[in-house]
Write a protein that holds these residues in place. Structure first.
Motif, PDB file in Angstrom:
ATOM      1  N   ILE A  89      -4.209   8.138   5.078  1.00 25.60           N
ATOM      2  CA  ILE A  89      -3.469   6.803   5.661  1.00 25.60           C
ATOM      3  C   ILE A  89      -4.515   5.755   4.982  1.00 25.60           C
ATOM      4  O   ILE A  89      -5.487   5.584   4.870  1.00 25.60           O
ATOM      5  CB  ILE A  89      -4.270   6.747   7.122  1.00 25.60           C
ATOM      6  CG1 ILE A  89      -3.530   7.776   7.939  1.00 25.60           C
ATOM      7  CG2 ILE A  89      -4.090   5.464   7.913  1.00 25.60           C
ATOM      8  CD1 ILE A  89      -4.359   8.166   9.461  1.00 25.60           C
ATOM      9  N   ILE A  90      -3.566   4.800   4.316  1.00 22.87           N
ATOM     10  CA  ILE A  90      -3.964   3.673   3.379  1.00 22.87           C
ATOM     11  C   ILE A  90      -3.037   2.358   4.268  1.00 22.87           C
ATOM     12  O   ILE A  90      -1.859   2.514   4.209  1.00 22.87           O
ATOM     13  CB  ILE A  90      -3.500   3.834   2.036  1.00 22.87           C
ATOM     14  CG1 ILE A  90      -4.481   5.015   1.739  1.00 22.87           C
ATOM     15  CG2 ILE A  90      -4.176   2.614   1.443  1.00 22.87           C
ATOM     16  CD1 ILE A  90      -4.490   5.252  -0.040  1.00 22.87           C
ATOM     17  N   TRP A  91      -3.959   1.466   4.611  1.00 25.37           N
ATOM     18  CA  TRP A  91      -3.239   0.228   5.163  1.00 25.37           C
ATOM     19  C   TRP A  91      -2.734  -0.668   3.877  1.00 25.37           C
ATOM     20  O   TRP A  91      -3.572  -1.104   3.379  1.00 25.37           O
ATOM     21  CB  TRP A  91      -4.177  -0.423   6.034  1.00 25.37           C
ATOM     22  CG  TRP A  91      -4.696   0.639   7.246  1.00 25.37           C
ATOM     23  CD1 TRP A  91      -5.688   1.166   7.363  1.00 25.37           C
ATOM     24  CD2 TRP A  91      -3.841   0.595   8.348  1.00 25.37           C
ATOM     25  NE1 TRP A  91      -5.684   2.005   8.612  1.00 25.37           N
ATOM     26  CE2 TRP A  91      -4.643   1.691   9.053  1.00 25.37           C
ATOM     27  CE3 TRP A  91      -2.785   0.133   8.967  1.00 25.37           C
ATOM     28  CZ2 TRP A  91      -4.262   2.182  10.432  1.00 25.37           C
ATOM     29  CZ3 TRP A  91      -2.171   0.468  10.204  1.00 25.37           C
ATOM     30  CH2 TRP A  91      -2.898   1.561  10.919  1.00 25.37           C
ATOM     31  N   VAL A  92      -1.548  -1.381   4.228  1.00 26.81           N
ATOM     32  CA  VAL A  92      -1.181  -2.059   3.237  1.00 26.81           C
ATOM     33  C   VAL A  92      -0.455  -3.248   4.016  1.00 26.81           C
ATOM     34  O   VAL A  92      -0.052  -3.119   5.149  1.00 26.81           O
ATOM     35  CB  VAL A  92       0.046  -1.616   2.400  1.00 26.81           C
ATOM     36  CG1 VAL A  92      -0.490  -0.574   1.515  1.00 26.81           C
ATOM     37  CG2 VAL A  92       1.057  -1.102   3.169  1.00 26.81           C
ATOM     38  N   ARG A 145       0.109  -2.066   7.874  1.00 29.96           N
ATOM     39  CA  ARG A 145       1.036  -0.791   8.200  1.00 29.96           C
ATOM     40  C   ARG A 145       0.590   0.354   7.454  1.00 29.96           C
ATOM     41  O   ARG A 145      -0.120   0.091   6.556  1.00 29.96           O
ATOM     42  CB  ARG A 145       2.558  -1.052   8.012  1.00 29.96           C
ATOM     43  CG  ARG A 145       2.817  -1.293   6.684  1.00 29.96           C
ATOM     44  CD  ARG A 145       4.299  -1.244   6.482  1.00 29.96           C
ATOM     45  NE  ARG A 145       4.688  -1.690   5.247  1.00 29.96           N
ATOM     46  CZ  ARG A 145       4.527  -0.579   4.070  1.00 29.96           C
ATOM     47  NH1 ARG A 145       4.202   0.448   4.362  1.00 29.96           N
ATOM     48  NH2 ARG A 145       4.977  -1.265   2.650  1.00 29.96           N
ATOM     49  N   MET A 146       0.688   1.553   7.548  1.00 33.37           N
ATOM     50  CA  MET A 146       0.312   2.577   7.021  1.00 33.37           C
ATOM     51  C   MET A 146       1.259   2.622   5.646  1.00 33.37           C
ATOM     52  O   MET A 146       2.718   2.828   5.837  1.00 33.37           O
ATOM     53  CB  MET A 146       0.479   3.867   7.710  1.00 33.37           C
ATOM     54  CG  MET A 146      -0.766   3.917   8.616  1.00 33.37           C
ATOM     55  SD  MET A 146      -0.564   5.313   9.779  1.00 33.37           S
ATOM     56  CE  MET A 146      -1.336   4.956  11.243  1.00 33.37           C
ATOM     57  N   PRO A 181       3.257   9.196   7.638  1.00 33.07           N
ATOM     58  CA  PRO A 181       2.395   8.676   8.625  1.00 33.07           C
ATOM     59  C   PRO A 181       3.475   8.685   9.898  1.00 33.07           C
ATOM     60  O   PRO A 181       2.887   8.836  11.164  1.00 33.07           O
ATOM     61  CB  PRO A 181       1.873   7.314   8.517  1.00 33.07           C
ATOM     62  CG  PRO A 181       2.020   7.115   6.810  1.00 33.07           C
ATOM     63  CD  PRO A 181       2.908   8.010   6.509  1.00 33.07           C
ATOM     64  N   ASP A 182       4.698   8.689   9.766  1.00 33.10           N
ATOM     65  CA  ASP A 182       5.643   8.569  10.969  1.00 33.10           C
ATOM     66  C   ASP A 182       6.441  10.166  11.297  1.00 33.10           C
ATOM     67  O   ASP A 182       7.169  10.212  12.271  1.00 33.10           O
ATOM     68  CB  ASP A 182       6.603   7.557  10.693  1.00 33.10           C
ATOM     69  CG  ASP A 182       7.619   8.018   9.769  1.00 33.10           C
ATOM     70  OD1 ASP A 182       7.178   8.863   8.815  1.00 33.10           O
ATOM     71  OD2 ASP A 182       8.782   7.088   9.584  1.00 33.10           O
ATOM     72  N   HIS A 183       5.908  11.194  10.592  1.00 32.72           N
ATOM     73  CA  HIS A 183       6.315  12.443  10.571  1.00 32.72           C
ATOM     74  C   HIS A 183       5.567  12.968  11.791  1.00 32.72           C
ATOM     75  O   HIS A 183       4.355  12.971  11.808  1.00 32.72           O
ATOM     76  CB  HIS A 183       6.013  13.276   9.273  1.00 32.72           C
ATOM     77  CG  HIS A 183       6.424  14.617   9.590  1.00 32.72           C
ATOM     78  ND1 HIS A 183       7.848  15.242   9.374  1.00 32.72           N
ATOM     79  CD2 HIS A 183       5.578  15.793   9.747  1.00 32.72           C
ATOM     80  CE1 HIS A 183       7.624  16.580   9.598  1.00 32.72           C
ATOM     81  NE2 HIS A 183       6.478  16.710   9.782  1.00 32.72           N
ATOM     82  N   ALA A 184       6.448  13.356  12.602  1.00 31.57           N
ATOM     83  CA  ALA A 184       5.876  14.318  13.860  1.00 31.57           C
ATOM     84  C   ALA A 184       6.081  15.586  13.754  1.00 31.57           C
ATOM     85  O   ALA A 184       7.171  16.199  13.776  1.00 31.57           O
ATOM     86  CB  ALA A 184       6.468  13.681  15.359  1.00 31.57           C
TER      87      ALA A 184
END
Length: 194
Positions: free
Chosen positions: A113-116, A124-125, A152-155
């Motif tokens: 997780i790195i915020w941009v 956003r990640m 990050p959006d992979h569930a």
């Protein structure tokens, strides 16, 4: 994700997963491992917006499923993040092996997780394409394994729920809706007649 292995080479006595006493048994097994983890992991710092509540967490676990979390200073490079995560996971694997367990490497995964910033100034990640990098674990003295990295959006189903790091719940909702529709279709079917 941790798998406890009971072989002739690695004897682990005690109650297996699924029995009434397994929770207590696993807790007793995990306590010394968690105490050791604190020695080599930076942990994950939680602070509320008022700065009144502040605590450290190192792992979220249930029985033999564990999520190890690390937080580093905001100015840390991606290489430092990857190196720290690799080091912590490698040390965790060694601890597990010393106590008769091991990592189930095919089940292991990680999200960086790195915020941009976005164009409108929100955060956003970052995606894997934007911030590449892999965790590599030395599985034996002569072999290495790359831990699967997910967006990050992979569930993925972990502890029964398909929830992504960014809190995307569409995957879980779609799965549960499908289950509900299958159940409704079975309920609608006429009963078997003799």
């Amino acid at each position: 994700i941790v798998a406890i292995i009971n072989t002739i080479q690695r004897k682990l006595g005690g109650i297996g997963q699924g029995s009434v006493g397994s929770g207590v048994s696993w807790h007793c097994h995990m306590e010394p491992l968690l105490d050791a983890l604190i020695q080599f992991s930076p942990g994950f710092q939680f602070t509320d917006v008022t700065k009144i509540i502040h605590f450290m967490q190192y792992i979220v676990g249930y029985i033999d499923d564990n999520t190890i979390m690390c937080t580093l200073p905001p100015d840390s490079s991606t290489d430092t993040l990857i190196h720290t995560a690799s080091s912590v996971l490698q040390s965790w694997q060694r601890l597990l092996r010393h106590t008769g367990g091991d990592l189930s490497l095919p089940k292991c995964l990680f999200t960086l997780i790195i915020w941009v910033p976005t164009r409108n100034g929100d955060l956003r990640m970052a995606t894997i394409a934007e911030i590449p990098g892999n965790i590599i674990i030395h599985n034996t003295p002569t072999t290495s394994e790359t831990i699967r990295r997910v967006e990050p959006d992979h569930a993925e189903r972990i502890l029964g729920v398909r929830m992504a790091v960014n809190a995307q719940m569409t995957t879980e909702f779609t799965y549960r809706l499908s289950q509900a529709r299958e159940l409704a279709a079975r309920i609608k079917k006429p009963r078997y007649r003799e």
